[in-house]
Design an enzyme around this catalytic site. Structure first.
Site: not given
Length: 189
Positions: A20, A27, A92-93, A152, A184
């Site tokens: 995402g 995380t 992670d990452e 928004c 946006c």
């Protein structure tokens, strides 16, 4: 909602990818799954790229400051050496790791290890980021999380960079990035 696969019928490994935009809770979800694995008395090893020192040199830390100890690495091949006799590997990452990460994850899953990966699926330009497209293609389970658009209030899939820097990798937090919806994101800043 994510349903954890069963280990019934023998030890089988698999790959889970949590992806995402920035500030979507990737995380946080990774940490939640890893803590649940530890509660189940499974042996867990956790890794992150050595380049990511935003919150802590060793801990994986969510934006909500939830944390779990990890091992920072320079390359993904080190995971194969360090993940011996484990049940679960957390990464992670993942977008910051090298091109071997998808193969490393395949090897771990073939060893019967549950591999849980979190990472940005798109960079600030809205393009697939690093090894994430390859990890998503190999994943047995995918969870796509959404942030909230700061403009928004709709769901946000994009990480909008507020600075003019053009480097693909630019570590930062809310001072550099903000989550935006498709509309946006493509709107003038």
């Amino acid at each position: 909602m994510f349903i954890e696969p069963s280990l019934a019928g023998g030890r089988r490994g698999w790959i889970e990818v949590i992806c995402g935009a920035m500030f979507s809770g990737k995380t946080e979800e990774l940490i939640r799954r890893l803590k649940r694995a530890r509660i189940a008395n499974l042996k867990v090893e956790i890794f992150k790229p050595g380049v990511d020192t935003r919150y802590d040199e060793h801990n994986i830390v969510s934006h909500d400051e939830n944390r779990i100890i990890s091992t920072p690495l320079e390359n993904s091949q080190q995971i194969l050496l360090l993940a011996q006799e484990v049940d679960v590997v957390g990464i992670d990452e993942a977008q910051f790791f090298d091109a071997e990460l998808p193969n490393v994850c395949d090897q771990l899953a073939l060893r019967g290890i549950r591999v849980i990966i979190a990472g940005l699926d798109m960079d600030f330009q809205g393009k697939p980021f690093g090894q994430m497209p390859f990890l998503l293609a190999k994943a047995d389970y995918i969870t796509k999380l959404h942030a909230i658009c700061v403009k928004c209030g709709n769901i946000a899939n994009y990480s909008f960079r507020k600075s003019a820097a053009q480097d693909t990798v630019l570590l930062g937090e809310r001072d550099v990035y903000e989550p935006r919806c498709r509309h946006c994101y493509y709107e003038e800043p």
